[in-house]
Write a protein that holds these residues in place. Sequence first.
Motif, PDB file in Angstrom:
ATOM      1  N   TYR A   1      -6.912   3.728  -1.333  1.00 21.60           N
ATOM      2  CA  TYR A   1      -5.560   3.189  -1.391  1.00 21.60           C
ATOM      3  C   TYR A   1      -5.305   2.697  -2.811  1.00 21.60           C
ATOM      4  CZ  TYR A   1      -5.909   3.416   3.666  1.00 21.60           C
ATOM      5  OH  TYR A   1      -6.063   3.868   4.946  1.00 21.60           O
TER       6      TYR A   1
ATOM      7  N   GLN B   1       0.821  -1.200   0.000  1.00 18.72           N
ATOM      8  CA  GLN B   1       0.000   0.000   0.000  1.00 18.72           C
ATOM      9  C   GLN B   1       0.859   1.255   0.000  1.00 18.72           C
ATOM     10  OE1 GLN B   1      -3.026  -0.025  -0.645  1.00 18.72           O
ATOM     11  NE2 GLN B   1      -3.668  -2.095  -0.205  1.00 18.72           N
ATOM     12  N   SER B   2       2.087   1.171   0.538  1.00 17.42           N
ATOM     13  CA  SER B   2       2.938   2.352   0.627  1.00 17.42           C
ATOM     14  C   SER B   2       3.829   2.518  -0.597  1.00 17.42           C
ATOM     15  CB  SER B   2       3.815   2.277   1.885  1.00 17.42           C
ATOM     16  OG  SER B   2       4.645   1.146   1.821  1.00 17.42           O
TER      17      SER B   2
ATOM     18  N   ASP C   1      -0.495   7.274   2.792  1.00 15.00           N
ATOM     19  CA  ASP C   1      -0.644   6.288   1.718  1.00 15.00           C
ATOM     20  C   ASP C   1      -2.075   6.208   1.191  1.00 15.00           C
ATOM     21  OD1 ASP C   1       2.074   5.605   1.766  1.00 15.00           O
ATOM     22  OD2 ASP C   1       1.738   4.188   3.396  1.00 15.00           O
TER      23      ASP C   1
ATOM     24  N   LYS D   1       5.245  12.497  -4.250  1.00 15.38           N
ATOM     25  CA  LYS D   1       4.423  11.296  -4.077  1.00 15.38           C
ATOM     26  C   LYS D   1       2.966  11.517  -4.453  1.00 15.38           C
ATOM     27  CE  LYS D   1       3.167   7.974  -0.437  1.00 15.38           C
ATOM     28  NZ  LYS D   1       3.284   7.660   0.995  1.00 15.38           N
TER      29      LYS D   1
ATOM     30  N   TYR E   1      -4.668   8.072  -1.533  1.00 13.92           N
ATOM     31  CA  TYR E   1      -4.543   8.872  -2.748  1.00 13.92           C
ATOM     32  C   TYR E   1      -5.894   9.448  -3.131  1.00 13.92           C
ATOM     33  CZ  TYR E   1       0.159   7.157  -3.060  1.00 13.92           C
ATOM     34  OH  TYR E   1       1.477   6.892  -2.772  1.00 13.92           O
TER      35      TYR E   1
END
Length: 200
Positions: free
Chosen positions: A166, A3-4, A132, A24, A134
């Motif tokens: 995620y 997930q990260s 994490d 990111k 989005y």
Amino acid sequence: MSQSQLPADKTAQTESAVHPLIKKRWSPRAFAERPINDQDLAALFEAASWAASSYNEQPWQYLYAHRADEAGFNRLLSCILEGNRAWAQGASVLVLSLAQANLARTGKPNRHYFHDTGAANTNFLLQAADMDIYGHMMGGFDFQKTVAEFDLEEGLEPVCFMALGYLGDPEQLEEPLRSREQAPRSRKSVDTFTHKITAS
């Protein structure tokens, strides 16, 4: 995919060193089947609340629904245009960003209400990236339907919808969305939009 873990081609390739969260932050369309809990969502709204705003008016408001709350989620989803609805329905949470056009203290127009709400949305999304999570902002929605669906008072205007979740697998998307999801990111070169002022 963890997930990260952001795909390498989605991490922004910048000309100058910038904060990792800026590199990111990304707007995906494929989301995992994983809910966002209320505590984490509260942190995103808290981050939004600390954005700078003219006269500290904080002209933003938010409406949201978890996908598990089918009735509320579908009300939001119904206002999004079909092209976005196809993938936004997979989000864990849908958020509607709103902006108050008039100053609370005087009732006069606030020239900066959309700008300030955009700043709040950016805080929101950067905090999300740190966790994490989005978000994908959408301007593709039916403005009049949104106003009517949520009986928005005069002066309270829809800014954008945001799909939150995620990271999911791009393969779950249909074309051409799958190819867009996998394409490298790019931006204009900084020197195309910055102009140093010198003596005339």
